[in-house]
Scaffold this motif. Structure first.
Motif, mmCIF file in Angstrom:
data_model
loop_
_atom_site.group_PDB
_atom_site.id
_atom_site.type_symbol
_atom_site.label_atom_id
_atom_site.label_comp_id
_atom_site.label_asym_id
_atom_site.label_seq_id
_atom_site.Cartn_x
_atom_site.Cartn_y
_atom_site.Cartn_z
ATOM 1 N N LYS B 340 0.826 -1.390 -0.100
ATOM 2 C CA LYS B 340 -0.173 -0.084 -0.046
ATOM 3 C C LYS B 340 0.967 1.218 -0.247
ATOM 4 O O LYS B 340 0.399 2.166 -0.803
ATOM 5 C CB LYS B 340 -0.915 -0.096 1.329
ATOM 6 N N LYS B 343 2.360 1.829 -3.611
ATOM 7 C CA LYS B 343 1.181 2.294 -4.453
ATOM 8 C C LYS B 343 0.932 3.707 -4.191
ATOM 9 O O LYS B 343 0.791 4.679 -5.259
ATOM 10 C CB LYS B 343 0.019 1.497 -4.215
ATOM 11 N N GLU B 495 -4.014 4.266 -7.875
ATOM 12 C CA GLU B 495 -3.070 3.707 -7.506
ATOM 13 C C GLU B 495 -2.501 2.248 -8.237
ATOM 14 O O GLU B 495 -1.483 2.092 -8.529
ATOM 15 C CB GLU B 495 -2.985 3.286 -5.850
ATOM 16 N N ASP B 496 -3.520 1.319 -8.057
ATOM 17 C CA ASP B 496 -3.247 0.238 -8.871
ATOM 18 C C ASP B 496 -2.640 0.411 -10.389
ATOM 19 O O ASP B 496 -1.774 -0.125 -10.787
ATOM 20 C CB ASP B 496 -4.529 -0.577 -9.147
ATOM 21 N N TYR B 499 0.813 2.067 -10.425
ATOM 22 C CA TYR B 499 1.846 1.047 -9.729
ATOM 23 C C TYR B 499 2.185 -0.177 -10.520
ATOM 24 O O TYR B 499 3.414 -0.384 -10.584
ATOM 25 C CB TYR B 499 1.189 0.453 -8.472
ATOM 26 N N GLU B 500 1.266 -0.468 -11.407
ATOM 27 C CA GLU B 500 1.214 -1.655 -12.481
ATOM 28 C C GLU B 500 2.387 -1.059 -13.552
ATOM 29 O O GLU B 500 3.104 -1.803 -14.037
ATOM 30 C CB GLU B 500 -0.061 -1.999 -12.831
#
Lengths: 502, 502, 502, 502
Positions: B340, B343, B495-496, B499-500
């Motif tokens: 977390k 991210k 965020e996902d 981050y990816e």
């Protein structure tokens, strides 16, 4: 200009709480309720008034202080508390919050009950959770003495632990934790050396709450020839006054500053064995279950106070031309808080009814397991909720909520201990695993829900049953990863069921 | 016996943070990164060492104090800070954390950037969030002067606000809040009376952070003939020293005690108009967006510190015969925290790139809207996370986590302000409504996600698109009830995605 | 090892003081003595026990604190005192230390006397000189109201000022000093503006003792059209509660920390004229004479406590193989302290007898002058002695005497105020000049000595007569240079005469 | 309105003190004076500015604090001092106040002198007597090491004790006093157990000044087989850091709060023998003589500060239409203070000249006796005067003098220690008896006076001669009763003689 258009504060933590009254009426017989209702009206007023005012002072300026040495340089390990605090101690114990669980209430010539005591604790901890802690330690001490001490010890100490103004009060304490051990009580090394009919203790306890205020402490220690681990621990009663012990320091805690938490060193303290040698750990685990209920009750107190503070502020405060309470978002927040509070209060008092049965030794083996299960999940849930409620109360006040002149920061600081004391979420999760894997507690839980729900909420209960079954079949490592979120869902479902049936 | 088998503490808040270094390398050009990397290594060491030690002292014993009167009984409204604090002030501003956003770094003969400044803020707020606050106020002051002040004002004050050891430092401050108004800035009543080329202010500000430490304050006030509401507000620069103003009291805050937050009374304080009259509110809202990013950065700092404290404790502490870190439940908690954190850090620094474009006036109208939207959702999410992280750090320490000798209670106390300052969740939710209903921000958001995701995560983005569409068609009242949980999901998805793609 | 071989402490400040008992028996009629003796035994025990303990706490940790604002930011100017202090207030006034000077003692159906009141004050100030101060202010307030207020004011306020548990207590206060004026009361500028039957006060008092604790304050102020100087001052009664006034700050005093001494601002405070307009200064000077006697009594209390502390320490402490008290030097010091203490106590109580006559309006003009003279010289001498005694007590304890765990540092800190309050030596010297040059007080003094000495001590009295004659013939400037040493010698001679005749 | 018409404060404690400059010019050779004069101008400015400001903070809010335990519960016995205090430590030692007594001043390639060091001490103690104390302990430590330690010890420790910025500073300390013994050093029981080339100490010291701040302490202890009494005591060097010792508590002293005075427990602390075994007491008595001179110098500093504060207040303050300084009584007081200050300063620096000779081993046996005599009488007189001066400064300020915002209460609190430390009046009187009865010191004293007076003041000297002769023929008991007043008269006469000859 004014911050609030109208200042609203509670006058009576009991009288204004109709939901509580409704619950108590349900869970008490008429005679006891009639007595308790009158007493709680009185106590509720004092809690909302002078006790709250003193709690504020104790927290901010008047915390207990350690006097290590007297003026002549002699070690005394005395704990000073302010005079207002001493008054609160006196007033509270004289209500019988501890005593009347074990002895007759003169006015009605019968014992009280845990239900009544916890109602008092719920009221008290709205004002001063930090002082409810010593009360609960005294409750645990009374429990241990009443159940396991021999007659001589009982005669010498129990009347004082149960004092309601009739004799000198000895507050209690339970010392488990050691520096190296923490929650791992079995790693304890405080040693007990026999000396005729009594013992001498040597070693250190690291989070010794109510040190210096207690008249007696219940202490786990290991006899010289005892095995390692929790089976080697015995329970001792240690009188405080004039004994060979010293306080190294008081902990500077984030909250619950009213209770002096100390590092205590035993330097040959005289001690009396309670119950059978090497059963100490099991006795203490029983006391711990009581303490976990107390913890849940304190959580409810903080939730209730947070809710009422938030509500009153929203009613008195204007922004953008409306009262806060007129904004839909605010209404939603307040409504969610109120419903959760009522559900959780219902569930905790429902659980207490089972506990009464267990402590009266009227429960079945299955009920005992169920009791432990409910305590674990409700302790965890209520502690987490009390923190959330405190956050919500702070946010409702905006910047003011962050200022120590308001009660909100103290609510948060006090609440934070409740997830830590008496077992963290991880420790409680391990308890769930034990109960499920060893005693099939999950089956008992679903059975209880079915019975209480009387046919309603079938879908949710069925889903829970399946989930629990799956859980019980997992490897331990996988169970550990799943346990905490499962416990939360169990708590919510339990609350829904009992609330619906209210 | 030992609490920890091995004591582990961080030596350098930057050097040991490889993820941050990776992010910065990505978001800075080589020249700036090379300079910044060296500087941050130095600053990271000081932050983990003396700055952290001083922060501890300032919080517990050495808080700023108000000296209302001198010994002769004359009102002076001076704020005392301890000498260590003064040293931290000096060391921090001399890194150019404020100055090099607006002026050249001598060593590389070019300006720094917000990205670099926020990296410094992220490091600093791991040690002392209470002092990062004044820094961010000085950043906001610099922004307002640089963008809106006339040349005379700029010449007189800006060099001091941007001082890096080359001239006397004037810290900044922004005073919005009034007692009756709180977040409802439009209700402000502080009055500005013209007197030739300047003004005199009369009235009170209620949460005036950095009062007494600042050299200049940016203050919203209403000219005598100005209309009601936010349109009637002008922005003024008020020099502090020797001006007609008094501090009524310093707030006794739960945390961030390093920053003196005061109630300030203007009794005819000399003030200079900044920008156009009656545009004050809009200028201040721009500054507020900057402050919200700062708030998110401070949240990241607390999250990071909480995570590393939890990790190190779990590595050093034994229980039940194992290191804490060897328990699956503990591993799970730590892993969730780390992911977390990474991210959210990625998302915040991604958002900062857009902000750089906006402040350089290189952004489109749509990007400006998107920028506001991201700021609103990330401010809210990061603040809530910082509190959760602080709770997790406390629980990982067990009882120790609740003791002020450890940094954990301070992390919680400091974190708590971050949901309150610069707009509560409710206020931010209203911002979402405004952006969606007025500027179709939801469409822009989904577009941005699609673009960044480069084809991946299609399902989630499609679902979000549909949900946002539904949301945009709701009545305002229903939107209000939905907004906060929606914002959380938007934040997690954003965020996902970033981050990816990292 | 032990510091003291045997710890000795006083159990009862009255019962163990045979010399005081002897004096009181001489100066009271049998009926009053019999009552007072019983009461003082009780009070003496409480003073040596809980009152002393609370005094220690109040001084070191529990000082009065100013709460300038409430949590909503509204100015309240409330003074907080600790709960133990409140208990001492209650217990003390209920002895009638103020009330029974002016109203009947129920048990014996007659008024008490100043002699009795001062005996109580002597006992009280051995424990808590800082709280005897408010008592004496209340005495002065009672005096002023009883002598000069009209019937309406008396009826409304006097019962409260004289309260002994029968009605709500209003402590008193007398506010003279202003910032620019100090002892030069005639320079006062607080203004009184008439508004029908009452007035409104505007301005500031700079050493306002008992501010915030008092129910009424007696305040000197100047009516709008009044002349300059002391003749232009009127006396006003100002009710405290809910009035238009604020406390700027409490003084951080070296000692007597129990009494809150404040800077008070009147912002239109409602006030009632006491007595004739423009006679205020003269009324206050009368009250000041009472306060100077109180000051002398407090000095005696500190002298007595210092002596007994020194004695007990010397008895319990060994050095070089002997008890301290066995060293000739120590014996000499203790003997000198004891004799001086007895002489001074005798002289002060002798003086009080004359004062009783004066306040009962039974004295001649000459006796009134003599009364003022004795007050001036005894106030000065006793205050200086109390400091010397405190020093001696410290030195007797060696290093321990310098440590605040012992009472000795507090005795010095408290004593130090007594030379400053109610007129410094210089101010008192000017009083001597006035009395000699205007009223031939020196002749009256010698006459009194002759009469009391009944023929003995002729040489010393003759020498004094000659010296005083010479003094009366000096120029004012030369008189000023001589006055202070002369006063000391007058005091010693007066003490010798009355002590010999005892 | 203003308290003072004009605020006057000293800018430079040296430059504005012409009398001191005149004395130094007389007592130093040109080369050293020229250097010292320049350095003292610099130091005098810092003492009157930042050092004074920090002293105020240290005394009121920033006292040294004991950190008994670290966060892990391990005993650390660390003393915290505020950062400003640390700065004063650094600045002061770097002037060479200790170092240049024993090592060369680089700028002039020669050693300084005690005269120069004491001039610095006189300046420093006007600002911070509480910090001059550690300096003097370091001086004593340097003295003991320089005179009695073997080469290895010297090499290892002396450079640090003499550090002037060239190497790490070790402050010194001398621990004599034990709980049961006080001034009776011969009763000491701390034990030294040999272990090869070093020792281990066991036991407790009760007034251990500079504990926790010192790098090395000089400690008296008794070897296992040593005789009772002072002859059985040896002197040990004890390195502080990492040694086996703990601080029980810091003393809560009335004044000189800058120096941490502790109760120290040795639990096997490593120690090195200094000089010959069993000569420890005599070494320490030599060091004590040095400390008594330091005490006198500190007294002078407080006297000087008291005088200048009184003077400036009297110049700025109006009463009854005049400046205070225009009243004859005030002028008289100030004049008397000034003259006494100058006389005493002259006498102390005269005595220091003899001391220089003694420490350089250039003095005769008779001069050594005379030196001890002068030290005893001047220590006693100056300490008593410093208290009187402080009282006078307080009275000159009226009520303000009693308020801790002014320096006057601190002057009194600090001064009070000077009669207690390094021997009370009684102890010094016993020294007089010893010197007279054993070494005919009275004859030497008169001889010295005759020589210095060069024929003048014959009457007074003759009278003193006769009185001393009588005294020397008295019984010891009678001598004890006479000694203290005799010493005062000796001091005054000595001062008169040297002042007249100036």
């Amino acid at each position: 200009m004014k911050v609030l258009q109208e200042k609203i504060r509670q006058e009576n933590f009991y009288e204004e709480d109709e939901f509580l009254q409704r619950l108590l009426k349900q869970y008490m017989d008429t005679e006891l309720f009639s007595y308790a209702d009158k007493q709680l009206k009185n106590f509720g007023q004092r809690a909302a008034g002078p006790i709250d005012e003193r709690a504020r002072h104790t927290d901010r300026d008047g915390q207990p202080r350690l006097e290590q040495y007297n003026k002549f340089g002699e070690e005394v390990s005395r704990v000073w508390v302010n005079e207002g605090y001493r008054q609160t101690v006196k007033e509270t114990y004289e209500t019988g919050i501890v005593g009347y669980v074990h002895k007759d209430i003169p006015e009605i010539a019968r014992k009280g009950s845990y239900t009544y005591s916890f109602a008092q604790g719920y009221v008290l901890s709205q004002a001063e959770p930090g002082f409810y802690c010593p009360v609960t330690l005294t409750m645990a001490t009374a429990y241990l003495l009443d159940h396991y001490a021999d007659e001589d010890l009982k005669e010498a100490f129990l009347p004082h632990v149960l004092a309601t103004g009739d004799t000198e009060l000895y507050e209690g304490a339970t010392f488990l934790t050691e520096r190296q051990g923490g929650s791992d009580v079995g790693a304890n090394v405080v040693e007990a050396v026999q000396d005729g009919d009594h013992y001498h203790l040597y070693g250190e306890k690291y989070f010794a709450s109510n040190a210096g205020m207690c008249g007696v402490a219940m202490v786990l220690a290991r006899m010289e020839d005892a095995p390692e681990g929790s089976r080697g621990l015995s329970l001792f009663l240690v009188p405080w006054e004039g004994n060979n012990l010293r306080i190294r320091r008081l902990k500077d805690k984030l909250g619950v500053r009213a209770v002096p938490s100390a590092e205590v060193e035993f330097t040959g303290a005289k001690a009396y064995l309670v119950g059978e040698a090497d059963r100490g750990f099991y006795y203490m685990m029983e006391a711990l279950n009581l303490s976990r209920i107390c913890n849940a009750v304190a959580s409810l107190g903080i939730m209730r106070r947070s809710y009422t503070e938030a509500l009153h502020y929203a009613e008195g405060r204007n922004a953008f031309g409306r009262r806060l309470v007129d904004f839909p978002m605010i209404q939603q927040s307040l409504r969610e808080l109120r419903v959760k509070l009522e559900k959780e209060t219902t569930a905790v008092f429902d659980m207490i009814q089972l506990y009464e049965k267990v402590t009266e030794s009227e429960a079945t083996k299955e009920e005992e397991v169920l009791n432990r299960l409910l305590i674990a999940i409700m302790k965890k849930e209520s502690a987490e909720q009390s923190i959330d409620f405190a956050h919500e109360a702070i946010e409702m006040h905006g910047g003011n909520g962050y200022i120590e002149d308001f009660v909100t920061p103290r609510l948060l600081r006090d609440a934070q201990v409740l997830t830590v004391w008496e077992g963290t979420a991880n420790i409680l999760a391990l308890e769930l695993l034990r109960l499920v894997n060893k005693y099939e507690a999950h089956t008992l839980f679903v059975g209880m829900l079915r019975e209480k729900a009387e046919g309603s909420m079938k879908t949710q209960i069925d889903a829970m049953e399946e989930r629990l079954l799956n859980f019980s079949n997992l490897q331990q490592v996988e169970q550990e990863l799943e346990a905490k979120s499962l416990m939360k869902d169990m708590a919510w479902l339990y609350e829904d069921v009992v609330y619906e049936q209210l």
